[in-house]
Design a protein around this motif. Structure first.
Motif, PDB file in Angstrom:
ATOM      1  N   THR A 110      48.609  21.920  41.558  1.00  0.00           N
ATOM      2  CA  THR A 110      47.714  21.145  41.260  1.00  0.00           C
ATOM      3  C   THR A 110      46.340  21.607  40.232  1.00  0.00           C
ATOM      4  O   THR A 110      46.496  22.249  41.324  1.00  0.00           O
ATOM      5  CB  THR A 110      47.580  19.361  40.828  1.00  0.00           C
ATOM      6  N   TYR A 111      46.009  21.548  39.578  1.00  0.00           N
ATOM      7  CA  TYR A 111      44.476  21.756  39.298  1.00  0.00           C
ATOM      8  C   TYR A 111      43.066  21.538  40.025  1.00  0.00           C
ATOM      9  O   TYR A 111      42.818  22.454  40.825  1.00  0.00           O
ATOM     10  CB  TYR A 111      44.210  21.382  37.704  1.00  0.00           C
ATOM     11  N   GLU A 112      43.701  20.864  40.778  1.00  0.00           N
ATOM     12  CA  GLU A 112      42.587  19.849  42.023  1.00  0.00           C
ATOM     13  C   GLU A 112      43.043  21.092  43.141  1.00  0.00           C
ATOM     14  O   GLU A 112      42.402  20.935  43.991  1.00  0.00           O
ATOM     15  CB  GLU A 112      42.621  18.409  42.576  1.00  0.00           C
ATOM     16  N   GLN A 113      44.595  20.520  43.422  1.00  0.00           N
ATOM     17  CA  GLN A 113      44.406  21.568  44.819  1.00  0.00           C
ATOM     18  C   GLN A 113      44.419  22.977  44.213  1.00  0.00           C
ATOM     19  O   GLN A 113      43.349  23.780  45.359  1.00  0.00           O
ATOM     20  CB  GLN A 113      46.330  22.145  44.742  1.00  0.00           C
ATOM     21  N   ALA A 114      44.099  23.922  43.029  1.00  0.00           N
ATOM     22  CA  ALA A 114      44.232  25.278  43.196  1.00  0.00           C
ATOM     23  C   ALA A 114      42.160  25.471  42.951  1.00  0.00           C
ATOM     24  O   ALA A 114      41.643  26.564  43.509  1.00  0.00           O
ATOM     25  CB  ALA A 114      43.794  25.912  41.842  1.00  0.00           C
ATOM     26  N   LEU A 115      41.252  24.359  42.761  1.00  0.00           N
ATOM     27  CA  LEU A 115      40.520  24.017  43.188  1.00  0.00           C
ATOM     28  C   LEU A 115      39.390  24.038  44.316  1.00  0.00           C
ATOM     29  O   LEU A 115      38.771  24.435  44.641  1.00  0.00           O
ATOM     30  CB  LEU A 115      39.381  23.164  42.153  1.00  0.00           C
ATOM     31  N   ASP A 116      40.145  23.317  44.924  1.00  0.00           N
ATOM     32  CA  ASP A 116      39.928  22.154  46.201  1.00  0.00           C
ATOM     33  C   ASP A 116      40.477  23.987  47.964  1.00  0.00           C
ATOM     34  O   ASP A 116      39.358  23.712  48.385  1.00  0.00           O
ATOM     35  CB  ASP A 116      40.590  21.599  46.512  1.00  0.00           C
ATOM     36  N   ASP A 117      41.046  24.372  47.295  1.00  0.00           N
ATOM     37  CA  ASP A 117      41.783  25.187  48.658  1.00  0.00           C
ATOM     38  C   ASP A 117      40.696  27.295  48.091  1.00  0.00           C
ATOM     39  O   ASP A 117      41.033  27.397  46.786  1.00  0.00           O
ATOM     40  CB  ASP A 117      42.964  25.282  48.173  1.00  0.00           C
ATOM     41  N   PRO A 118      40.168  27.263  48.651  1.00  0.00           N
ATOM     42  CA  PRO A 118      39.869  28.834  48.625  1.00  0.00           C
ATOM     43  C   PRO A 118      40.507  29.896  48.181  1.00  0.00           C
ATOM     44  O   PRO A 118      40.207  30.454  47.665  1.00  0.00           O
ATOM     45  CB  PRO A 118      38.619  28.755  49.974  1.00  0.00           C
ATOM     46  N   LEU A 119      41.084  29.773  49.103  1.00  0.00           N
ATOM     47  CA  LEU A 119      42.311  30.830  49.344  1.00  0.00           C
ATOM     48  C   LEU A 119      42.936  30.833  48.548  1.00  0.00           C
ATOM     49  O   LEU A 119      43.554  31.905  47.163  1.00  0.00           O
ATOM     50  CB  LEU A 119      42.983  31.092  50.450  1.00  0.00           C
ATOM     51  N   LEU A 120      43.571  29.660  47.504  1.00  0.00           N
ATOM     52  CA  LEU A 120      44.785  29.602  46.431  1.00  0.00           C
ATOM     53  C   LEU A 120      43.382  30.282  45.256  1.00  0.00           C
ATOM     54  O   LEU A 120      44.476  30.076  44.446  1.00  0.00           O
ATOM     55  CB  LEU A 120      45.041  28.209  46.618  1.00  0.00           C
ATOM     56  N   ARG A 121      42.010  29.416  44.778  1.00  0.00           N
ATOM     57  CA  ARG A 121      41.573  29.654  44.050  1.00  0.00           C
ATOM     58  C   ARG A 121      41.603  30.945  43.588  1.00  0.00           C
ATOM     59  O   ARG A 121      41.599  32.168  43.155  1.00  0.00           O
ATOM     60  CB  ARG A 121      40.127  29.297  44.010  1.00  0.00           C
ATOM     61  N   ILE A 122      41.329  32.541  45.048  1.00  0.00           N
ATOM     62  CA  ILE A 122      41.088  33.808  44.831  1.00  0.00           C
ATOM     63  C   ILE A 122      43.121  33.653  44.263  1.00  0.00           C
ATOM     64  O   ILE A 122      42.811  35.400  43.514  1.00  0.00           O
ATOM     65  CB  ILE A 122      40.722  34.077  46.254  1.00  0.00           C
ATOM     66  N   CYS A 123      43.863  33.325  44.470  1.00  0.00           N
ATOM     67  CA  CYS A 123      44.575  34.187  43.972  1.00  0.00           C
ATOM     68  C   CYS A 123      45.273  33.653  42.854  1.00  0.00           C
ATOM     69  O   CYS A 123      45.405  34.680  42.053  1.00  0.00           O
ATOM     70  CB  CYS A 123      46.157  33.018  45.399  1.00  0.00           C
ATOM     71  N   PHE A 124      44.412  32.320  42.329  1.00  0.00           N
ATOM     72  CA  PHE A 124      44.634  32.426  40.805  1.00  0.00           C
ATOM     73  C   PHE A 124      43.736  33.398  40.214  1.00  0.00           C
ATOM     74  O   PHE A 124      43.882  33.765  39.017  1.00  0.00           O
ATOM     75  CB  PHE A 124      44.714  31.052  40.692  1.00  0.00           C
ATOM     76  N   PHE A 125      42.578  33.877  40.515  1.00  0.00           N
ATOM     77  CA  PHE A 125      41.443  34.904  39.845  1.00  0.00           C
ATOM     78  C   PHE A 125      42.302  35.846  39.633  1.00  0.00           C
ATOM     79  O   PHE A 125      41.626  36.513  38.494  1.00  0.00           O
ATOM     80  CB  PHE A 125      40.354  34.707  40.788  1.00  0.00           C
ATOM     81  N   LEU A 126      43.351  36.407  40.463  1.00  0.00           N
ATOM     82  CA  LEU A 126      43.733  38.209  40.391  1.00  0.00           C
ATOM     83  C   LEU A 126      44.093  38.257  39.599  1.00  0.00           C
ATOM     84  O   LEU A 126      44.013  39.148  38.747  1.00  0.00           O
ATOM     85  CB  LEU A 126      44.330  38.429  41.837  1.00  0.00           C
ATOM     86  N   PRO A 127      45.164  37.621  38.529  1.00  0.00           N
ATOM     87  CA  PRO A 127      45.950  37.768  37.600  1.00  0.00           C
ATOM     88  C   PRO A 127      44.726  37.973  36.413  1.00  0.00           C
ATOM     89  O   PRO A 127      45.000  38.648  35.605  1.00  0.00           O
ATOM     90  CB  PRO A 127      46.415  36.599  37.144  1.00  0.00           C
ATOM     91  N   GLU A 128      44.013  37.195  36.609  1.00  0.00           N
ATOM     92  CA  GLU A 128      42.853  36.897  35.609  1.00  0.00           C
ATOM     93  C   GLU A 128      41.710  37.759  35.335  1.00  0.00           C
ATOM     94  O   GLU A 128      41.743  38.307  34.183  1.00  0.00           O
ATOM     95  CB  GLU A 128      41.623  35.323  35.029  1.00  0.00           C
ATOM     96  N   ALA A 129      41.507  38.317  36.527  1.00  0.00           N
ATOM     97  CA  ALA A 129      40.270  39.676  36.977  1.00  0.00           C
ATOM     98  C   ALA A 129      41.361  40.966  36.007  1.00  0.00           C
ATOM     99  O   ALA A 129      40.816  41.364  35.869  1.00  0.00           O
ATOM    100  CB  ALA A 129      40.157  39.859  38.217  1.00  0.00           C
ATOM    101  N   ALA A 130      42.483  40.957  36.274  1.00  0.00           N
ATOM    102  CA  ALA A 130      43.653  41.935  36.061  1.00  0.00           C
ATOM    103  C   ALA A 130      43.863  42.295  34.761  1.00  0.00           C
ATOM    104  O   ALA A 130      43.570  42.891  34.364  1.00  0.00           O
ATOM    105  CB  ALA A 130      44.816  41.809  37.033  1.00  0.00           C
ATOM    106  N   ALA A 131      44.147  40.994  34.147  1.00  0.00           N
ATOM    107  CA  ALA A 131      44.553  41.648  32.361  1.00  0.00           C
ATOM    108  C   ALA A 131      42.782  41.780  32.280  1.00  0.00           C
ATOM    109  O   ALA A 131      42.078  42.800  31.017  1.00  0.00           O
ATOM    110  CB  ALA A 131      44.086  39.606  32.319  1.00  0.00           C
ATOM    111  N   ILE A 132      41.488  40.981  32.316  1.00  0.00           N
ATOM    112  CA  ILE A 132      40.367  41.332  31.902  1.00  0.00           C
ATOM    113  C   ILE A 132      40.123  43.077  32.142  1.00  0.00           C
ATOM    114  O   ILE A 132      39.435  43.771  31.256  1.00  0.00           O
ATOM    115  CB  ILE A 132      38.710  40.581  32.350  1.00  0.00           C
ATOM    116  N   LEU A 133      40.135  43.126  33.439  1.00  0.00           N
ATOM    117  CA  LEU A 133      39.772  45.093  33.282  1.00  0.00           C
ATOM    118  C   LEU A 133      40.596  45.271  32.844  1.00  0.00           C
ATOM    119  O   LEU A 133      39.958  46.759  32.328  1.00  0.00           O
ATOM    120  CB  LEU A 133      40.319  44.657  35.095  1.00  0.00           C
ATOM    121  N   LEU A 134      41.896  44.897  32.428  1.00  0.00           N
ATOM    122  CA  LEU A 134      42.628  45.883  31.719  1.00  0.00           C
ATOM    123  C   LEU A 134      41.538  46.183  30.473  1.00  0.00           C
ATOM    124  O   LEU A 134      42.127  47.254  29.796  1.00  0.00           O
ATOM    125  CB  LEU A 134      43.977  45.416  32.024  1.00  0.00           C
ATOM    126  N   ILE A 135      41.478  44.953  29.692  1.00  0.00           N
ATOM    127  CA  ILE A 135      40.795  45.106  28.736  1.00  0.00           C
ATOM    128  C   ILE A 135      39.987  45.425  28.283  1.00  0.00           C
ATOM    129  O   ILE A 135      39.351  46.689  26.973  1.00  0.00           O
ATOM    130  CB  ILE A 135      40.603  43.418  27.522  1.00  0.00           C
TER     131      ILE A 135
END
Length: 454
Positions: A110-135
Motif C-alpha cells: 500500500t501507499y502507507e507501507q511504502a512511505l513508512d518503511d525507509p528501505l521500501l521507500r528507497i526501492c520504490f525511488f530507484l526506478p523513478e530516479a533511473a527514469a529521470i536520469l535517462l531523460i
C-alpha cells in the motif's frame, strides 16, 4: 521522514529534479550546485512534511521553495529559476504518477507501507530516479531544452546557456515566452497532482472531504488557466506576426542584395559595351553598332523601369527573376504601367503571387526553344482593380487537367509538391480576388484580378 530517507531519497531526488529542470531551461549546472540545492530542498521537504501540510498543497509549497533555492544557489534570475523549477517538478510528477501506481500494483504494497518503511521507500525511488536520469542524459546528448533556439554559449552565474547571435539576450526570450511555457506546464502538473490524489483516495490514504476540496481547487485553477490562455493566444499571434514580418524582411533584403549585385555587374559590363560600340564605329560598321546599342538599351531600359516602380520589394523580386531568366537563356519582359501603392496584398504576398506564377512560366518554357522561350509579365490597373497577367509560350496545359492545377499537391512534375499555384489561389481569394488561366498552342496566360485597396 527518517535520516536514511532524507539522505537516500529526498537529497538525490531533489538533485535529479534540479538537474532536469535546469537542463530543460537551457543550462548546465555543476555538481556542487546540485548538491547544495538538494540539501536545502531536502531540508525544506522535511520541514513541510513534518508540519503535516495536506497532500497537493505541500507540492505547491515545495515548488515555491525549489524555485527560491535554485534562484539563490545558481544566481539565475527569478523567471529563469521559475522555469527550471516548474519544468523539473512537472516532468518528475508525471514520471512518479506513471511509475508509482504500477510498482504498488506489482508488489502488492500500500501507499502507507511504502512511505513508512525507509528501505521500501528507497526501492520504490530507484526506478523513478533511473527514469529521470535517462531523460537528463537524453536531453543533454541531443541538446533538447525549452529554449533550444538560443545557440551561442554564454556564462551566467557559473552556468552555461546557449544563445543566438543577435541583439537580444536570453532574458528577453525568457520574458517573452515564459507565460506560454508556464501555461503549457501548469496543466500537466495539475493533472499529475489530480491523478495522484484520486489514486490516494481510492487507496484510503486521504478523506473524501479533502478530495472534494482539492478537486475544487483544481477546477478554480483550470478556470484561471483558461482565462490566461486567451491572453497567451493573443501573445502567440503577435509573436507569429513579428516572425513572419522578420522573415519577409529577410527575403526582401536578400532580393535587394541580388538587385544591387546585378546593378554593379551591369555597370561593370558598361565599359565592355562602350568598347564594342567603339570597335564597330572604328571599322565603319555603323549598322552593327546601332543594332548593338538597340539590344543593349532594351535590356537596360526594362530593368530601369522596374527600379522606378513605387514598391521596392516587388521591384527587387522582379529584377531577381529577370536575372534568373537570363541565366537560363530565357527572355522575361515586364511591363508595369501603374502605381502599386493601392495594392491590397502585402509586399511579401504580392511577391509570392508573382513569383510563383513566374516560376510556373519558367518551367513551362524550359523545354521550348528559340523565340518561344519568352515570358511576359504585365501589371495594369483598369478602373479600381489590379490585373496581373503572366504569359508564356511553352507547352499548353492539357484541357483535362486545367481545372485541377490550383489544387494543393497537384503537379505534372514527379517529385514536385505542387503548392505554388495553390498558394497563389489562396492568397488571391483571401483579398476577394480571382485567378484564371487560358491555354492554347500559342500562349498560356494566368490572370489575377484584385480589387484595389480602398
Amino acid at each position: 521522514m527518517t535520516i536514511l530517507q532524507l539522505l537516500c531519497v529526498s537529497l538525490p531526488e531533489a538533485m535529479l529534479v534540479a538537474a532536469l529542470g535546469i537542463t530543460l531551461a537551457g543550462f548546465r549546472p555543476r555538481l556542487g550546485q546540485l548538491f547544495i540545492i538538494g540539501m536545502f530542498h531536502a531540508l525544506a521537504s522535511y520541514i513541510i512534511r513534518l508540519s503535516q501540510v495536506p497532500f497537493g498543497l505541500h507540492t505547491i509549497l515545495l515548488l515555491l521553495a525549489f524555485i527560491l533555492i535554485i534562484h539563490a544557489v545558481t544566481r539565475l534570475n527569478l523567471i529563469t529559476s521559475t522555469l527550471a523549477g516548474l519544468a523539473g517538478l512537472t516532468v518528475f510528477a508525471a514520471v512518479e504518477t506513471l511509475i508509482a501506481p504500477q510498482l504498488l500494483g506489482i508488489t502488492g504494497y500500500t501507499y502507507e507501507q511504502a512511505l513508512d518503511d525507509p528501505l521500501l521507500r528507497i526501492c520504490f525511488f530507484l526506478p523513478e530516479a533511473a527514469a529521470i536520469l535517462l531523460i537528463i542524459i537524453f536531453c543533454r546528448r541531443h541538446r533538447i531544452n525549452i529554449l533550444s533556439y538560443l545557440k551561442k554559449a554564454k556564462q551566467t552565474g557559473g552556468l552555461t546557456i546557449s544563445r543566438a547571435q543577435d541583439l537580444l539576450d536570453e532574458d528577453f526570450y525568457i520574458r517573452q515566452y515564459f507565460p506560454l511555457i508556464a501555461l503549457v506546464l501548469s496543466p500537466i502538473l495539475l493533472l499529475a497532482l489530480l491523478n495522484s490524489t484520486f489514486f490516494l483516495s481510492r487507496a484510503g490514504s486521504i478523506s473524501e472531504l479533502y478530495l472534494n476540496s482539492f478537486t475544487t481547487f483544481i477546477s478554480l485553477a483550470v478556470v484561471l488557466l483558461t482565462g490566461l490562455s486567451a491572453v497567451a493566444i493573443k501573445r502567440i499571434a503577435r509573436i507569429v506576426e513579428v516572425e513572419c514580418t522578420a522573415k519577409q524582411t529577410a527575403e526582401t533584403i536578400s532580393q535587394m542584395e541580388e538587385l544591387i549585385y546585378s546593378i554593379r555587374k551591369q555597370r561593370h559590363d558598361f565599359n565592355h559595351h562602350l568598347q564594342a560600340v567603339y570597335g564597330f564605329l572604328e571599322v565603319g560598321s555603323s549598322r552593327e553598332a546601332r543594332d548593338y546599342i538597340r539590344n543593349t538599351f532594351n535590356a537596360i531600359s526594362t530593368r530601369g523601369e522596374l527600379i522606378k516602380t513605387d514598391n521596392h520589394e516587388i521591384s527587387a523580386m522582379l529584377y531577381t527573376k529577370i536575372s534568373l531568366a537570363e541565366a537560363k537563356n530565357m527572355n522575361l519582359e515586364v511591363l508595369i504601367n501603374c502605381s502599386l501603392k493601392d495594392l491590397p496584398l502585402k509586399s511579401g504576398e504580392a511577391n509570392s503571387v508573382l513569383g510563383n506564377l513566374i516560376d510556373n512560366a519558367m518551367e513551362a518554357v524550359g523545354s521550348a526553344s528559340g523565340e518561344r522561350r519568352l515570358i511576359n509579365v504585365e501589371i495594369t490597373k483598369p478602373s479600381n482593380a489590379f490585373v496581373f497577367a503572366v504569359a508564356n509560350r511553352g507547352k499548353p496545359i492539357e484541357p483535362e487537367i486545367i481545372d485541377r492545377i490550383f489544387e494543393p499537391n497537384f503537379s505534372t512534375k514527379k517529385g514536385r509538391p505542387g503548392l505554388g499555384l495553390a498558394i497563389v489561389k489562396e492568397l488571391v481569394e483571401r483579398y476577394n480576388g480571382s485567378v484564371t488561366v487560358s491555354s492554347n498552342d500559342e500562349e498560356t496566360i494566368f490572370t489575377v484580378r484584385l480589387p484595389a485597396k480602398k
